[in-house]
Write an enzyme that holds these catalytic residues in place. Structure first.
Site, mmCIF file in Angstrom:
data_model
loop_
_atom_site.group_PDB
_atom_site.id
_atom_site.type_symbol
_atom_site.label_atom_id
_atom_site.label_comp_id
_atom_site.label_asym_id
_atom_site.label_seq_id
_atom_site.Cartn_x
_atom_site.Cartn_y
_atom_site.Cartn_z
ATOM 1 N N HIS A 63 -21.664 -7.673 -24.426
ATOM 2 C CA HIS A 63 -21.124 -7.157 -23.160
ATOM 3 C C HIS A 63 -22.228 -6.547 -22.279
ATOM 4 O O HIS A 63 -21.992 -5.592 -21.537
ATOM 5 C CB HIS A 63 -20.021 -6.120 -23.400
ATOM 6 C CG HIS A 63 -18.836 -6.669 -24.121
ATOM 7 N ND1 HIS A 63 -17.816 -7.355 -23.479
ATOM 8 C CD2 HIS A 63 -18.515 -6.672 -25.441
ATOM 9 C CE1 HIS A 63 -16.920 -7.743 -24.373
ATOM 10 N NE2 HIS A 63 -17.319 -7.340 -25.566
ATOM 11 N N ASN A 141 -10.433 -7.967 -23.950
ATOM 12 C CA ASN A 141 -11.043 -9.160 -23.359
ATOM 13 C C ASN A 141 -10.068 -9.815 -22.397
ATOM 14 O O ASN A 141 -8.894 -9.435 -22.313
ATOM 15 C CB ASN A 141 -11.415 -10.178 -24.445
ATOM 16 C CG ASN A 141 -12.594 -9.727 -25.291
ATOM 17 O OD1 ASN A 141 -13.439 -8.968 -24.836
ATOM 18 N ND2 ASN A 141 -12.633 -10.191 -26.519
#
Length: 527
Positions: A63, A141
């Site tokens: 990320h 997500n």
């Protein structure tokens, strides 16, 4: 690309941990019974994930590429047509119209900090709620499932998707070498290699908590819950050729789109839905409700609206807010709780641990991570401890609890404690109802024609340069999901040119691009 020696392995292939102990099960953490919960003495897992959390500095291991914005969450005070209090005592959901400040960070998962935002990858969707009871992080997500169900596999999964440690190039063969031995990933692979693997932008992206959590009411009664963010702007995804075209013009397109929309007053909104199950094992289902590789289908478990989120302010400083924002799945407020989902329990250790490593032991003192309510704690010292209210009105000599003299006191529990019953042998086994292929096949069949065509094309382009053993295993797994699915991949591989090269997943003619750069590059004189 790798030459003839790529598969000439050293005979010393016995896997050990960092202490030299043989690793006899690298697929399952130790849990109470097959379903869990996990136990703190999972030494192999803790050693493995702790090392993984510290593999890079200072960029996030995963990320790394992200964008963010501030806004608010407005509660409906209801869960569908019922009062929220029936299911949870979390204050953030109780009152109709109540607004809670939020900060949201969107991201790509496996690529670096300045990688193109058109790359095929899951997208992170992390929301930090600044509630009156402190911080709640809902970390998920854009896709509603995940590749694996046991956290001990997480470092291996990420390593397979990230660049080769020798060439520093993402390689589809490494990815499918891992996936071919991890059949639980077939559902996520079906989503990832379809257009769902490249959202058109952050504003047109779904969000999900992925894991199963619990809600707890005032009486200590619990239900299982899943979270879903639905964009009011609509959902938009890209085919691979469309993403390739956009990447050649702007590799920051999603960040720019989000920033400019908010800057122009076109504030993006999402509605938050939950799905609820009774807190049981649900033997009537052909999957385990704690399995993060599975969907709870809407027709059986309806989506119930609970509130909406509006993003209406851009960060004042990217580094101070977006880069230093730190999230953790263990950051829950009263009325919210954990399920025995193994992946969730592993994430709960890993996320906060990696923030302490990446940002520092006092990362929670940073304004972006600090709750709006006052924090009063005996935790102290560590790097960059910059508090000035060390004691406030209390005795500065008493930095421990309990004390007969002065110091901080435990607070009253606002509700009945949720006390789930746990019994069973400590074991290292997978859950019983794996059903690795059923929902993957259903997802394939539910895709539209153009989505299925793009999926097959992307899989073939990635698999065509893989070792034949990997190709054969993957075709077998696709057949398990759906006969047409397997047949189309197999036919595509037969038609694909045997020559080619490994490169970014789903792209075609990677080697041609290398040669084209050499051929068309313009000669310049030195200066």
């Amino acid at each position: 690309m790798y030459g003839k020696n790529k598969y000439q392995h050293n005979k010393k292939e016995a896997l050990t941990n960092r202490q030299g102990h043989p690793v006899t099960d690298n697929q399952n953490t130790r849990t109470v019974g097959r379903r869990g919960p996990a136990t703190l003495e999972n030494y192999d897992f803790l050693e493995k994930i702790s090392h993984f959390d510290r593999e890079k500095i200072p960029e996030r291991i995963v990320h790394a590429r992200g964008a963010g914005a501030h806004g608010y969450f407005e509660s409906y005070g209801m869960v569908g047509n019922e009062p929220a209090s029936k299911y949870t005592r979390a204050k953030v959901f109780q009152e109709k119209g109540k607004q809670t400040p939020v900060f949201v960070r969107f991201s790509t998962v496996n690529h670096g900090k300045h990688s193109p935002e058109t790359l095929r990858d899951p997208r992170g969707f992390a929301v930090k709620f600044y509630t009156e009871d402190g911080i709640w992080d809902l970390v998920g997500n854009n896709l509603k499932i995940f590749f694996i169900r046991d956290p001990i596999k997480f470092p291996d999964f990420v390593h397979a998707f990230q660049p080769d440690p020798v060439t520093n190039i993402q390689d589809g063969e490494r990815i499918f070498d891992f996936i071919s031995q991890s059949p639980e990933a077939m559902h996520m692979i079906t989503f990832l290699f379809s257009p769902w693997g490249i959202p058109a932008g952050y504003r047109h992206m779904q969000g999900s908590g992925v894991n199963t959590y619990k809600w707890v009411n005032a009486d200590g009664e619990s239900v299982l819950v899943k979270y879903h963010w639905e964009p009011k702007q609509g959902i938009k995804n890209l085919a691979q050729d469309e993403a390739d075209s956009i990447q050649g013009k702007n590799f920051n397109h999603a960040t720019q789109d989000l920033f400019e929309a908010i800057d122009n007053g076109d504030y993006p909104e999402w509605e938050l839905y939950v799905q609820i199950m009774t807190d049981e094992e649900h033997d009537e289902l052909d999957f385990d409700p704690l399995d993060p590789t599975k969907l709870w289908y809407k027709d059986e478990f309806p989506w119930l609206p609970v509130g909406k989120m509006v993003l209406n302010k851009n960060p004042d400083n990217y580094f101070a807010e977006v880069e230093q924002a730190a999230f953790g799945t263990g950051v829950l407020v009263d009325g919210l709780d954990f399920s025995d989902d193994k992946l969730l329990q592993g994430r709960t250790f890993s996320y906060s641990d990696t923030q302490r490593y990446r940002v520092g032991s006092n990362y929670l003192q940073l304004p972006i991570n600090n709750p709006e309510k006052e924090t009063i704690t005996n935790q102290q010292k560590g790097q960059m401890d910059y508090r000035t209210d060390y004691a406030g009105d209390r005795n500065p000599h008493i930095n421990y609890e309990p004390s007969l003299v002065e110091g901080l006191k435990e607070q009253h529990n606002p509700g009945t404690e949720h006390e789930p019953y746990v019994s069973g042998r400590l074991t290292r086994e997978s859950i019983e109802r794996t059903n690795n292929f059923g929902q993957a096949g259903e997802t394939y069949r539910r895709l539209s024609d153009w989505e299925r065509n793009d999926l097959i094309n992307n899989l073939v382009n990635t698999l065509k340069t893989c070792h034949t053993g990997i190709q054969e295993q993957m075709i077998s797994l696709f057949h398990e999901c759906d006969e047409e699915y397997g047949r189309r991949v197999a036919e595509g591989l037969k038609m694909a040119a045997e020559n080619g090269s490994s490169g970014p997943i789903a792209t075609d003619d990677s080697e041609e691009a290398v040669m084209e750069a050499e051929k068309t590059g313009h000669v310049s004189d030195p200066y």
